[in-house]
Design an enzyme around this catalytic site. Structure first.
Site, mmCIF file in Angstrom:
data_model
loop_
_atom_site.group_PDB
_atom_site.id
_atom_site.type_symbol
_atom_site.label_atom_id
_atom_site.label_comp_id
_atom_site.label_asym_id
_atom_site.label_seq_id
_atom_site.Cartn_x
_atom_site.Cartn_y
_atom_site.Cartn_z
ATOM 1 N N HIS A 57 1.197 -1.258 -7.944
ATOM 2 C CA HIS A 57 1.034 -1.814 -6.589
ATOM 3 C C HIS A 57 2.031 -2.936 -6.339
ATOM 4 O O HIS A 57 1.756 -4.109 -6.603
ATOM 5 C CB HIS A 57 -0.399 -2.313 -6.399
ATOM 6 C CG HIS A 57 -0.769 -2.571 -4.973
ATOM 7 N ND1 HIS A 57 -1.982 -2.217 -4.437
ATOM 8 C CD2 HIS A 57 -0.085 -3.148 -3.954
ATOM 9 C CE1 HIS A 57 -2.034 -2.570 -3.155
ATOM 10 N NE2 HIS A 57 -0.883 -3.149 -2.838
ATOM 11 N N ASN A 91 4.574 0.422 2.977
ATOM 12 C CA ASN A 91 4.579 -0.318 4.260
ATOM 13 C C ASN A 91 5.962 -0.919 4.516
ATOM 14 O O ASN A 91 6.153 -2.124 4.515
ATOM 15 C CB ASN A 91 3.450 -1.353 4.349
ATOM 16 C CG ASN A 91 3.414 -2.337 3.186
ATOM 17 O OD1 ASN A 91 4.010 -2.104 2.142
ATOM 18 N ND2 ASN A 91 2.729 -3.448 3.372
ATOM 19 N N ASP A 148 -1.222 1.841 2.212
ATOM 20 C CA ASP A 148 -1.550 0.451 1.902
ATOM 21 C C ASP A 148 -1.082 -0.541 2.954
ATOM 22 O O ASP A 148 -0.005 -0.422 3.518
ATOM 23 C CB ASP A 148 -0.999 0.033 0.540
ATOM 24 C CG ASP A 148 -1.559 -1.318 0.135
ATOM 25 O OD1 ASP A 148 -2.788 -1.485 0.202
ATOM 26 O OD2 ASP A 148 -0.775 -2.225 -0.177
ATOM 27 N N ASP A 283 -0.099 -6.299 -6.856
ATOM 28 C CA ASP A 283 -0.047 -6.390 -5.398
ATOM 29 C C ASP A 283 1.022 -7.429 -4.996
ATOM 30 O O ASP A 283 0.826 -8.218 -4.067
ATOM 31 C CB ASP A 283 -1.417 -6.753 -4.806
ATOM 32 C CG ASP A 283 -1.460 -6.585 -3.287
ATOM 33 O OD1 ASP A 283 -0.487 -6.101 -2.702
ATOM 34 O OD2 ASP A 283 -2.504 -6.951 -2.693
HETATM 35 C C1 NCD Z 1 0.116 -6.709 1.371
HETATM 36 C C2 NCD Z 1 1.503 -6.873 1.998
HETATM 37 O O1 NCD Z 1 1.918 -8.009 2.238
HETATM 38 O O2 NCD Z 1 2.196 -5.866 2.204
HETATM 39 N N1 NCD Z 1 -0.612 -7.921 1.605
HETATM 40 C C3 NCD Z 1 -1.719 -8.354 0.962
HETATM 41 O O3 NCD Z 1 -2.242 -9.411 1.334
HETATM 42 N N2 NCD Z 1 -2.253 -7.705 -0.043
HETATM 43 C C4 NCD Z 1 -0.576 -5.495 1.916
HETATM 44 C C5 NCD Z 1 -1.658 -4.925 1.033
HETATM 45 O O4 NCD Z 1 -1.478 -4.800 -0.187
HETATM 46 O O5 NCD Z 1 -2.702 -4.532 1.553
HETATM 47 ZN ZN ZN Z 2 -3.659 -3.190 0.357
#
Ligand code: NCD
Ligand code: ZN
Length: 393
Positions: A57, A91, A148, A283
């Protein structure tokens, strides 16, 4: 390349051995391997060699947002963090929802990435949750499917996506957020519950994965689904295992889903120990300072992930290093079917250091770990048999 005298992770445990890397796909582990065939011999007494870390991620922001991160800077950041394979979230603009835009990203990866970068395809066109993409056409070009940043809100569309994922034997990574609930925990829980019920009702097997799980209720739900034999996997991120909503002191602690309370964190730690959580993913969500100040959600994590987890999970005695390797390398690679290359990460578990965002290779500076002391340092990252990052004093 011959790496001598390290503790090498093989079949679930560490043994003091040598590692001879023959080429990008072949290597030998053994005692007293001879250096005749190898030009480069490195002594690693006291150090650990583990399979290259895998992060499923990561937001690399290219194309579309290269002022936040690029495939070049993001992959360098990952290499420094010990990652040899990362999966890039979709994204970006244009959205990787068709062959052309997917090939466009792949061209940048081929040109700029210093490690293995696998990209996600979108579940729905333009990630709008309305019309599913052509899974059968796209599956050979992507690692998995995700929208996502957005959930798939419509039950009907999600049902179709699950059907297609099952038929094509591909994985769906779900960003779970039900907008009809204001409480973020309910929002996450209700969306996971909806998906589990759909899978049960449809009575099919689907590779279904939940992104960034953050709360106790969600964990209980996933644990129960696993007990019932549903094929479901999930990840959480380092920040949810270290911080709670009481620690929020700046915009660099704001992400989606948000940090939970003490009970949420405790439940996540428990799930790390009992296997309910399959893997840790960062993430990694780079944003500029200006974007953070105007409310952009997300924090970066590639360069702190291993050390933060070593410090807070292994040093504390909660899990051993072997389990951390499962969570950050073995399980993500197995679940996402990441190809096996001569990918290794070399650790110095005795080293400690203070996190300083201005030393990051990522363009992002939005870390919640600034100033924290971390134990465990990545000293070499080896991808496809070549050193792609190395710590120098
Ligand atoms: C993510 C992003 O900035 O693209 N932001 C987040 O706060 N996690 C998007 C996501 O992982 O849902
Ligand atoms: Zn997400």
């Amino acid at each position: 390349m011959l790496l001598k005298n390290a503790f090498i992770y093989t079949d679930g445990s560490f043994n003091s051995s040598d590692l001879l890397i023959i080429n990008e796909k072949q290597w030998i582990v053994g005692k007293n391997l001879s250096s005749i065939e190898s030009k480069q011999v490195i002594d690693l007494t006291g150090k650990y060699i583990i399979p290259g870390l895998v992060d499923v991620h990561v937001h690399l922001r290219e194309p579309g947002f290269d002022y936040k991160e690029t495939i070049l800077t993001g992959s360098k950041s990952a290499a420094k963090g010990g990652f040899t394979s990362i999966c890039a979230m979709p994204n970006v603009i244009p959205a990787p929802d068709n062959i052309n835009s997917i090939k466009m990203v792949q061209d940048i990866i081929n040109k700029d990435a210093c490690i293995n970068v696998y990209q996600y395809g979108c579940i729905t066109e333009n990630r709008q949750g309305k019309k599913t993409t052509e899974f059968s056409m796209l599956k050979d070009y992507v690692t998995s499917f995700s929208d996502d940043g957005n959930p798939v809100s419509s039950d009907l569309v999600m049902k179709e996506a699950i059907n297609k994922a099952s038929f094509n034997d591909v994985l769906i990574a779900a960003h779970c957020e039900d907008f009809s609930y204001d409480d973020p925990r309910m929002s996450e829980y209700m969306n996971i519950k909806r998906d589990i019920e759909l899978i049960k009702d449809m009575n099919i097997t689907c590779r279904y994965h939940v992104c960034h799980v953050s709360s106790k209720k969600s964990i209980e739900l996933i644990r129960e689904a696993k007990k019932q034999g549903i094929s479901i996997t999930c990840e959480t991120a380092p920040h949810y295992l270290i911080f709670t909503n009481e620690d929020v002191i700046s915009e660099n602690f704001k992400m989606n889903p948000p940090l939970g309370d003490k009970e949420d964190k405790q439940a996540l730690l428990q799930a790390i120990c009992d296997g309910t959580i399959d893997m840790i993913a960062t993430d990694h969500a780079p944003h500029t300072h200006e974007d953070k100040l105007s409310g952009a959600m997300g924090v970066i994590g590639l360069e702190t992930a291993f050390s933060s987890m070593y410090t807070y999970l292994v040093e504390t005695g909660l899990i051993n290093l072997e389990r951390l390797v499962e969570l950050m390398a073995i399980n993500p690679a197995t679940t996402y079917r990441i190809p096996g290359y001569s990918d290794f990460t070399v650790l110095d578990t005795d080293a400690d250091y203070i996190v300083k965002a201005d030393t990051f290779l990522s363009k992002g500076r939005n870390t919640p770990f600034e100033g924290m002391r971390m134990k465990g340092r990545i000293i070499k990252t080896i991808c496809k048999g070549k050193i792609v990052w190395e710590f120098t004093q």
